[in-house]
Design a protein around this motif. Sequence first.
Motif, PDB file in Angstrom:
ATOM      1  N   PRO A 263     -19.301  -7.099  -0.048  1.00  8.16           N
ATOM      2  CA  PRO A 263     -20.375  -6.211  -0.507  1.00  8.16           C
ATOM      3  C   PRO A 263     -21.508  -6.945  -1.228  1.00  8.16           C
ATOM      4  N   GLU A 264     -21.192  -8.057  -1.896  1.00 14.14           N
ATOM      5  CA  GLU A 264     -22.241  -8.789  -2.629  1.00 14.14           C
ATOM      6  C   GLU A 264     -23.222  -9.451  -1.668  1.00 14.14           C
ATOM      7  N   VAL A 265     -22.696 -10.048  -0.587  1.00  8.50           N
ATOM      8  CA  VAL A 265     -23.606 -10.748   0.333  1.00  8.50           C
ATOM      9  C   VAL A 265     -24.313  -9.764   1.274  1.00  8.50           C
ATOM     10  N   ILE A 266     -23.623  -8.692   1.636  1.00 10.00           N
ATOM     11  CA  ILE A 266     -24.266  -7.718   2.552  1.00 10.00           C
ATOM     12  C   ILE A 266     -25.370  -6.932   1.828  1.00 10.00           C
ATOM     13  N   ARG A 267     -25.235  -6.800   0.500  1.00 10.35           N
ATOM     14  CA  ARG A 267     -26.318  -6.157  -0.281  1.00 10.35           C
ATOM     15  C   ARG A 267     -27.645  -6.902  -0.054  1.00 10.35           C
ATOM     16  N   GLU A 268     -27.568  -8.230   0.002  1.00 11.92           N
ATOM     17  CA  GLU A 268     -28.793  -9.030   0.201  1.00 11.92           C
ATOM     18  C   GLU A 268     -29.334  -8.835   1.628  1.00 11.92           C
ATOM     19  N   VAL A 269     -28.418  -8.705   2.596  1.00  7.44           N
ATOM     20  CA  VAL A 269     -28.855  -8.454   3.978  1.00  7.44           C
ATOM     21  C   VAL A 269     -29.574  -7.107   4.048  1.00  7.44           C
TER      22      VAL A 269
ATOM     23  N   LYS B 267     -18.422 -12.128  -9.339  1.00  4.46           N
ATOM     24  CA  LYS B 267     -19.106 -13.003 -10.297  1.00  4.46           C
ATOM     25  C   LYS B 267     -20.599 -13.148  -9.997  1.00  4.46           C
ATOM     26  N   GLY B 268     -21.028 -12.629  -8.840  1.00  7.54           N
ATOM     27  CA  GLY B 268     -22.459 -12.715  -8.505  1.00  7.54           C
ATOM     28  C   GLY B 268     -22.903 -14.124  -8.132  1.00  7.54           C
ATOM     29  N   ILE B 269     -21.959 -14.972  -7.689  1.00  5.10           N
ATOM     30  CA  ILE B 269     -22.345 -16.356  -7.383  1.00  5.10           C
ATOM     31  C   ILE B 269     -22.164 -16.709  -5.907  1.00  5.10           C
ATOM     32  N   ALA B 270     -21.713 -15.742  -5.086  1.00  2.00           N
ATOM     33  CA  ALA B 270     -21.483 -16.039  -3.663  1.00  2.00           C
ATOM     34  C   ALA B 270     -22.794 -16.398  -2.975  1.00  2.00           C
ATOM     35  N   ASN B 271     -22.700 -17.282  -2.024  1.00  2.00           N
ATOM     36  CA  ASN B 271     -23.875 -17.674  -1.249  1.00  2.00           C
ATOM     37  C   ASN B 271     -24.137 -16.611  -0.160  1.00  2.00           C
ATOM     38  N   PRO B 272     -25.307 -15.967  -0.183  1.00  2.00           N
ATOM     39  CA  PRO B 272     -25.566 -14.927   0.834  1.00  2.00           C
ATOM     40  C   PRO B 272     -26.149 -15.490   2.133  1.00  2.00           C
ATOM     41  N   ILE B 273     -26.382 -16.827   2.201  1.00  2.00           N
ATOM     42  CA  ILE B 273     -27.135 -17.374   3.349  1.00  2.00           C
ATOM     43  C   ILE B 273     -26.389 -17.173   4.673  1.00  2.00           C
ATOM     44  N   ALA B 274     -25.051 -17.336   4.681  1.00  2.00           N
ATOM     45  CA  ALA B 274     -24.307 -17.162   5.943  1.00  2.00           C
ATOM     46  C   ALA B 274     -24.514 -15.752   6.493  1.00  2.00           C
ATOM     47  N   SER B 275     -24.509 -14.767   5.599  1.00  2.00           N
ATOM     48  CA  SER B 275     -24.702 -13.378   6.057  1.00  2.00           C
ATOM     49  C   SER B 275     -26.141 -13.132   6.485  1.00  2.00           C
ATOM     50  N   ILE B 276     -27.064 -13.718   5.741  1.00  4.23           N
ATOM     51  CA  ILE B 276     -28.486 -13.535   6.074  1.00  4.23           C
ATOM     52  C   ILE B 276     -28.784 -14.186   7.429  1.00  4.23           C
TER      53      ILE B 276
ATOM     54  N   GLY C   6     -35.284 -26.207  -3.699  1.00  2.00           N
ATOM     55  CA  GLY C   6     -34.191 -26.665  -4.572  1.00  2.00           C
ATOM     56  C   GLY C   6     -33.320 -25.551  -5.120  1.00  2.00           C
ATOM     57  N   LEU C   7     -33.457 -24.342  -4.604  1.00  2.00           N
ATOM     58  CA  LEU C   7     -32.591 -23.260  -5.086  1.00  2.00           C
ATOM     59  C   LEU C   7     -31.214 -23.384  -4.419  1.00  2.00           C
ATOM     60  N   ARG C   8     -30.161 -23.303  -5.227  1.00  2.00           N
ATOM     61  CA  ARG C   8     -28.814 -23.478  -4.687  1.00  2.00           C
ATOM     62  C   ARG C   8     -27.858 -22.503  -5.371  1.00  2.00           C
ATOM     63  N   THR C   9     -27.006 -21.849  -4.575  1.00  2.00           N
ATOM     64  CA  THR C   9     -25.869 -21.164  -5.200  1.00  2.00           C
ATOM     65  C   THR C   9     -24.825 -22.236  -5.527  1.00  2.00           C
ATOM     66  N   GLN C  10     -23.813 -21.815  -6.298  1.00  2.00           N
ATOM     67  CA  GLN C  10     -22.882 -22.805  -6.855  1.00  2.00           C
ATOM     68  C   GLN C  10     -22.213 -23.680  -5.781  1.00  2.00           C
TER      69      GLN C  10
ATOM     70  N   THR D 110     -26.346 -14.923  -6.436  1.00  2.00           N
ATOM     71  CA  THR D 110     -26.461 -14.320  -5.095  1.00  2.00           C
ATOM     72  C   THR D 110     -27.771 -13.544  -4.993  1.00  2.00           C
ATOM     73  N   GLU D 111     -28.021 -12.740  -6.014  1.00  2.00           N
ATOM     74  CA  GLU D 111     -29.188 -11.856  -5.985  1.00  2.00           C
ATOM     75  C   GLU D 111     -30.492 -12.653  -6.012  1.00  2.00           C
ATOM     76  N   THR D 112     -30.540 -13.684  -6.872  1.00  2.00           N
ATOM     77  CA  THR D 112     -31.773 -14.491  -6.955  1.00  2.00           C
ATOM     78  C   THR D 112     -32.027 -15.199  -5.627  1.00  2.00           C
ATOM     79  N   MET D 113     -30.961 -15.688  -5.014  1.00  2.00           N
ATOM     80  CA  MET D 113     -31.120 -16.358  -3.711  1.00  2.00           C
ATOM     81  C   MET D 113     -31.691 -15.364  -2.685  1.00  2.00           C
ATOM     82  N   GLY D 114     -31.123 -14.153  -2.657  1.00  2.00           N
ATOM     83  CA  GLY D 114     -31.615 -13.130  -1.715  1.00  2.00           C
ATOM     84  C   GLY D 114     -33.080 -12.805  -1.979  1.00  2.00           C
ATOM     85  N   ASN D 115     -33.425 -12.623  -3.259  1.00  4.01           N
ATOM     86  CA  ASN D 115     -34.817 -12.279  -3.609  1.00  4.01           C
ATOM     87  C   ASN D 115     -35.782 -13.398  -3.223  1.00  4.01           C
ATOM     88  N   ALA D 116     -35.345 -14.653  -3.418  1.00  2.82           N
ATOM     89  CA  ALA D 116     -36.224 -15.788  -3.106  1.00  2.82           C
ATOM     90  C   ALA D 116     -36.467 -15.852  -1.601  1.00  2.82           C
TER      91      ALA D 116
END
Length: 369
Positions: free
Chosen positions: A19-25, A300-309, A340-344, A356-362
């Motif tokens: 749900p955290e990564v799909i929210r960004e999608v 924790k809000g730290i998952a990388n959303p890029i794979a889903s995006i 230079g933005l990176r999730t953990q 996760t959210e900042t990465m999605g917003n960026a």
Amino acid sequence: MIKVKKRKILLLPGDGIGPEVIREVKKIIEWFNKNKSLDFEIEEDLVGGSSYDKHKTPITDEVFYKALESEAVILGAVGGSKWDNLEFSKKPERALLKLRKELKLFANLRPAICFKQLVNSSTLKPEIVSGLDIMIVRELIGGVYFGEPRGIKPIDNGERKGINTHTYTSSEIARVARVAFDLAIKRKNKVTSCEKSNVMEAGQLWKEEVQIVHDKEYNNVELSHMLADNCAMQLLRNPKQFDVIVTDNLFGDMLSDEAAMLTGSLGLLPSASLGAKDKNGNMRSMYEPVHGSAPDIAGKGIANPIASILSFSMALRYSLHLDKEADNLDLSVQKVLDDGLRTQDIFSKGNKEVSTETMGNAIIANLQK
Ligand code: NAD
């Protein structure tokens, strides 16, 4: 004829970080609706453990029928220790198998791209993986994972025998070979077909049938055959020799995981599972990140959303026929990594760690209006 509702996208976030990564999608789909005047109709529902908790089944008939009439299904991930002890038919993963099998998603596409910004995240030397861009096409609903007879049965002397059967028909091989050749035409025009024709009759058939499809329909594409064990070795020795690899369910399972790790992080890897096209070009499809529900970091809000995006980007390209929008999305992921933005999971010194959210917003902020 396949009945799909044009532009209907079904989101199945699932469990854990799903749900955290799909929210960004979802935010990105909404951005396209607003800024590109696209009319994606989004539906969202439960799958996996979260569906079991509410309905006592990993996927309800209602959700399954929603998937059947959607133009693309975007799935997060399913599973977690909470559901480990359920009987086999209730386990969260059964939902995935049902969707793949019943939607007849026979071709699994897994790109392995090594982003230049993350070349040091791979366990291989930078010169081996830098610029890597290969596509593995795995047959997904045949072969030894589904063949009959199968099972475990008692035999003489108190021993037991485990049986699985590796079977393929000509048409099962030909349809996935066509997917690989069609992809190659849009890439570097090169297909490597992998099997074990030296020791398996089904492997021999695989090799012959791929060659037949090539000679009849795609003789402008470069085709080579490679034994699957050699391919496993070549992927580590010189992965950039490959463009598109096509292989069966079992070898594809292993080779695609191996190729995935060349790129450094699970959090970056998308996938597409495609069915057959009908006369009108409609097909069923499901897109999902390669990673699982990552219970260790869920909530924790730290998952990388890029794979889903990037999975959604594949949906734009392969199901929704919006190549320009897919390029736009891929480019904005690149730009965010350039910044230079990176999730953990992909963080290294000198970069900025983000949620996760900042990465999605960026990524959204970099999309071209
Ligand atoms: P996993 O992919 O969930 O996690 C492996 C490791 O990678 C963990 O340390 C995790 O924190 C990290 N990771 C994964 N995705 C990440 C992301 N987007 N951002 C940052 N880090 C990420 O694999 P696992 O731990 O073996 O499995 C956990 C659960 O997921 C199990 O229940 C398994 O059955 C299920 N699973 C589901 C799918 C799927 O839904 N397609 C695939 C694989 C595993």
